[in-house]
Design an enzyme around this catalytic site. Structure first.
Site, mmCIF file in Angstrom:
data_model
loop_
_atom_site.group_PDB
_atom_site.id
_atom_site.type_symbol
_atom_site.label_atom_id
_atom_site.label_comp_id
_atom_site.label_asym_id
_atom_site.label_seq_id
_atom_site.Cartn_x
_atom_site.Cartn_y
_atom_site.Cartn_z
ATOM 1 N N ASN A 100 0.675 -1.686 -0.422
ATOM 2 C CA ASN A 100 0.375 -0.313 -0.016
ATOM 3 C C ASN A 100 1.264 1.382 0.162
ATOM 4 O OD1 ASN A 100 -2.895 -1.185 0.346
ATOM 5 N ND2 ASN A 100 -2.150 -2.099 2.348
ATOM 6 N N VAL A 160 1.103 2.151 8.058
ATOM 7 C CA VAL A 160 2.279 2.259 8.617
ATOM 8 C C VAL A 160 3.219 3.226 7.934
ATOM 9 C CG1 VAL A 160 4.631 1.308 10.046
ATOM 10 C CG2 VAL A 160 1.922 0.556 10.439
ATOM 11 N N HIS A 178 6.200 -1.453 3.612
ATOM 12 C CA HIS A 178 6.200 -3.095 3.755
ATOM 13 C C HIS A 178 4.947 -3.502 2.765
ATOM 14 C CE1 HIS A 178 3.063 -0.749 5.164
ATOM 15 N NE2 HIS A 178 2.150 -1.771 5.260
ATOM 16 N N MET A 179 5.654 -5.219 3.026
ATOM 17 C CA MET A 179 4.900 -5.734 1.739
ATOM 18 C C MET A 179 3.730 -6.761 2.957
ATOM 19 S SD MET A 179 6.366 -8.262 -0.951
ATOM 20 C CE MET A 179 7.134 -7.575 -1.857
ATOM 21 N N HIS A 180 2.580 -6.741 1.980
ATOM 22 C CA HIS A 180 2.286 -8.216 2.666
ATOM 23 C C HIS A 180 2.074 -9.176 2.103
ATOM 24 C CE1 HIS A 180 -0.704 -4.885 5.279
ATOM 25 N NE2 HIS A 180 -0.472 -3.785 4.209
HETATM 26 P P1 AMP Z 1 -0.630 -0.467 5.956
HETATM 27 O O1 AMP Z 1 -2.509 -0.221 6.039
HETATM 28 O O2 AMP Z 1 0.364 -1.029 4.499
HETATM 29 O O3 AMP Z 1 0.118 0.845 6.621
HETATM 30 O O4 AMP Z 1 -1.075 -2.074 6.812
HETATM 31 C C1 AMP Z 1 -0.151 -1.435 7.685
HETATM 32 C C2 AMP Z 1 -0.225 -3.372 8.346
HETATM 33 O O5 AMP Z 1 0.686 -2.854 9.723
HETATM 34 C C3 AMP Z 1 -1.595 -3.343 9.426
HETATM 35 O O6 AMP Z 1 -1.546 -4.352 8.494
HETATM 36 C C4 AMP Z 1 -1.096 -4.015 10.664
HETATM 37 O O7 AMP Z 1 -2.500 -4.749 11.464
HETATM 38 C C5 AMP Z 1 0.193 -3.628 10.573
HETATM 39 N N1 AMP Z 1 0.113 -3.649 12.245
HETATM 40 C C6 AMP Z 1 0.514 -3.088 12.526
HETATM 41 N N2 AMP Z 1 1.532 -2.680 14.008
HETATM 42 C C7 AMP Z 1 1.612 -3.551 14.148
HETATM 43 C C8 AMP Z 1 2.517 -4.918 14.663
HETATM 44 N N3 AMP Z 1 3.017 -4.044 16.136
HETATM 45 N N4 AMP Z 1 2.940 -5.997 14.699
HETATM 46 C C9 AMP Z 1 2.296 -6.424 13.790
HETATM 47 N N5 AMP Z 1 1.086 -5.757 12.533
HETATM 48 C C10 AMP Z 1 1.051 -4.631 13.211
#
Ligand code: AMP
Ligand code: ZN
Length: 114
Positions: A87, A96, A100-102
Protein backbone atom coordinates in the site's frame (compact mmCIF):
# COMPACT_ATOMS: atom_id res chain seq x y z
CA UNK A 1 13.61 6.35 12.90
CA UNK A 2 12.86 6.96 16.56
CA UNK A 3 9.06 6.93 16.67
CA UNK A 4 8.36 4.50 13.81
CA UNK A 5 6.54 1.39 15.02
CA UNK A 6 8.25 -0.93 12.52
CA UNK A 7 11.69 0.48 13.38
CA UNK A 8 10.84 -0.29 17.01
CA UNK A 9 10.12 -3.89 16.00
CA UNK A 10 13.49 -4.03 14.17
CA UNK A 11 15.22 -2.72 17.32
CA UNK A 12 13.38 -5.28 19.50
CA UNK A 13 11.55 -2.57 21.46
CA UNK A 14 8.17 -3.97 20.41
CA UNK A 15 7.71 -7.75 20.23
CA UNK A 16 6.70 -9.53 17.06
CA UNK A 17 5.95 -13.05 15.95
CA UNK A 18 8.98 -13.45 13.69
CA UNK A 19 8.61 -15.52 10.54
CA UNK A 20 11.91 -14.77 8.79
CA UNK A 21 14.92 -12.49 9.17
CA UNK A 22 18.13 -11.80 7.33
CA UNK A 23 20.54 -8.87 7.30
CA UNK A 24 18.21 -6.70 5.20
CA UNK A 25 14.63 -7.67 5.99
CA UNK A 26 12.36 -8.84 8.78
CA UNK A 27 9.06 -10.71 8.36
CA UNK A 28 6.45 -11.12 11.10
CA UNK A 29 2.80 -12.06 11.51
CA UNK A 30 0.37 -9.16 11.10
CA UNK A 31 -1.23 -8.25 14.42
CA UNK A 32 -4.67 -7.91 12.74
CA UNK A 33 -4.66 -10.69 10.14
CA UNK A 34 -6.94 -10.28 7.12
CA UNK A 35 -6.43 -13.91 6.03
CA UNK A 36 -5.37 -17.18 7.70
CA UNK A 37 -1.80 -16.30 6.71
CA UNK A 38 -0.95 -12.59 6.86
CA UNK A 39 2.70 -11.70 7.13
CA UNK A 40 4.36 -8.28 6.95
CA UNK A 41 7.81 -8.02 5.36
CA UNK A 42 9.84 -4.87 5.99
CA UNK A 43 13.29 -3.60 5.13
CA UNK A 44 15.34 -3.12 8.31
CA UNK A 45 16.28 0.30 6.96
CA UNK A 46 13.61 3.01 7.47
CA UNK A 47 12.08 3.82 4.08
CA UNK A 48 8.71 5.62 4.40
CA UNK A 49 6.92 4.56 1.20
CA UNK A 50 7.39 2.77 -2.11
CA UNK A 51 8.00 6.22 -3.63
CA UNK A 52 11.11 6.61 -1.49
CA UNK A 53 12.87 3.63 -3.06
CA UNK A 54 15.46 4.99 -5.49
CA UNK A 55 14.74 4.18 -9.11
CA UNK A 56 18.12 2.49 -9.20
CA UNK A 57 17.72 1.08 -5.72
CA UNK A 58 15.96 -2.09 -6.69
CA UNK A 59 17.95 -4.10 -4.13
CA UNK A 60 15.48 -3.33 -1.40
CA UNK A 61 12.55 -4.54 -3.51
CA UNK A 62 14.45 -7.66 -4.55
CA UNK A 63 15.04 -8.36 -0.86
CA UNK A 64 11.34 -7.96 -0.06
CA UNK A 65 10.27 -10.26 -2.90
CA UNK A 66 12.99 -12.77 -2.06
CA UNK A 67 11.71 -12.85 1.50
CA UNK A 68 8.15 -13.26 0.19
CA UNK A 69 9.17 -16.49 -1.54
CA UNK A 70 10.75 -17.81 1.63
CA UNK A 71 7.79 -16.78 3.81
CA UNK A 72 5.26 -18.37 1.44
CA UNK A 73 7.18 -21.65 1.54
CA UNK A 74 7.63 -21.51 5.31
CA UNK A 75 3.91 -20.91 5.81
CA UNK A 76 3.02 -23.65 3.30
CA UNK A 77 0.98 -21.41 1.02
CA UNK A 78 3.37 -21.31 -1.95
CA UNK A 79 1.69 -23.98 -4.07
CA UNK A 80 -1.93 -23.12 -3.24
CA UNK A 81 -1.16 -19.46 -3.91
CA UNK A 82 -0.84 -16.15 -2.17
CA UNK A 83 -0.91 -12.41 -2.77
CA UNK A 84 1.66 -9.69 -2.18
CA UNK A 85 0.47 -6.11 -1.59
CA UNK A 86 2.31 -2.85 -1.01
CA UNK A 87 0.00 0.00 0.00
CA UNK A 88 1.30 3.48 -0.84
CA UNK A 89 0.07 6.71 0.74
CA UNK A 90 -3.41 7.57 1.93
CA UNK A 91 -5.68 6.40 -0.88
CA UNK A 92 -3.57 3.28 -1.23
CA UNK A 93 -4.47 2.45 2.37
CA UNK A 94 -1.02 2.93 3.90
CA UNK A 95 -1.25 3.41 7.65
CA UNK A 96 2.29 2.61 8.77
CA UNK A 97 4.82 4.81 6.99
CA UNK A 98 7.68 2.34 6.91
CA UNK A 99 7.70 0.48 3.60
CA UNK A 100 6.19 -2.98 3.95
CA UNK A 101 4.79 -5.81 1.89
CA UNK A 102 1.74 -7.80 2.95
CA UNK A 103 1.75 -11.53 2.17
CA UNK A 104 -1.75 -12.95 2.27
CA UNK A 105 -2.89 -16.51 1.82
CA UNK A 106 -4.37 -19.62 3.35
CA UNK A 107 -7.76 -19.13 1.68
CA UNK A 108 -9.15 -18.17 -1.72
CA UNK A 109 -8.74 -14.41 -1.74
CA UNK A 110 -11.46 -12.10 -3.03
CA UNK A 111 -11.08 -11.02 -6.66
CA UNK A 112 -11.30 -7.34 -5.95
CA UNK A 113 -8.23 -5.50 -4.72
CA UNK A 114 -10.19 -3.32 -2.32
P1 AMP B 1 -0.79 -0.68 5.92
O1 AMP B 1 -2.26 -0.38 6.00
O2 AMP B 1 -0.37 -1.20 4.58
O3 AMP B 1 0.07 0.48 6.40
O4 AMP B 1 -0.56 -1.90 6.89
C1 AMP B 1 -0.03 -1.82 8.18
C2 AMP B 1 -0.21 -3.20 8.78
O5 AMP B 1 0.64 -3.30 9.91
C3 AMP B 1 -1.63 -3.50 9.24
O6 AMP B 1 -2.09 -4.68 8.59
C4 AMP B 1 -1.48 -3.69 10.75
O7 AMP B 1 -2.34 -4.69 11.26
C5 AMP B 1 -0.02 -4.08 10.87
N1 AMP B 1 0.58 -3.77 12.15
C6 AMP B 1 0.57 -2.60 12.81
N2 AMP B 1 1.25 -2.69 13.97
C7 AMP B 1 1.72 -3.97 14.04
C8 AMP B 1 2.50 -4.69 14.99
N3 AMP B 1 2.94 -4.11 16.12
N4 AMP B 1 2.78 -5.98 14.74
C9 AMP B 1 2.33 -6.56 13.61
N5 AMP B 1 1.61 -5.94 12.66
C10 AMP B 1 1.30 -4.66 12.87
ZN1 ZN C 1 10.67 2.79 10.34
Amino acid sequence: MESCIFCKIVRGEIPCSKVYEDDRVLAFDDIHPMAPVHVIVIPKEHVPTLLDVDAGGTDILASLFGAAQIVAKKKGIDQAGFRTVINCNEEGGQVVFHLHMHILGGKRLADELG
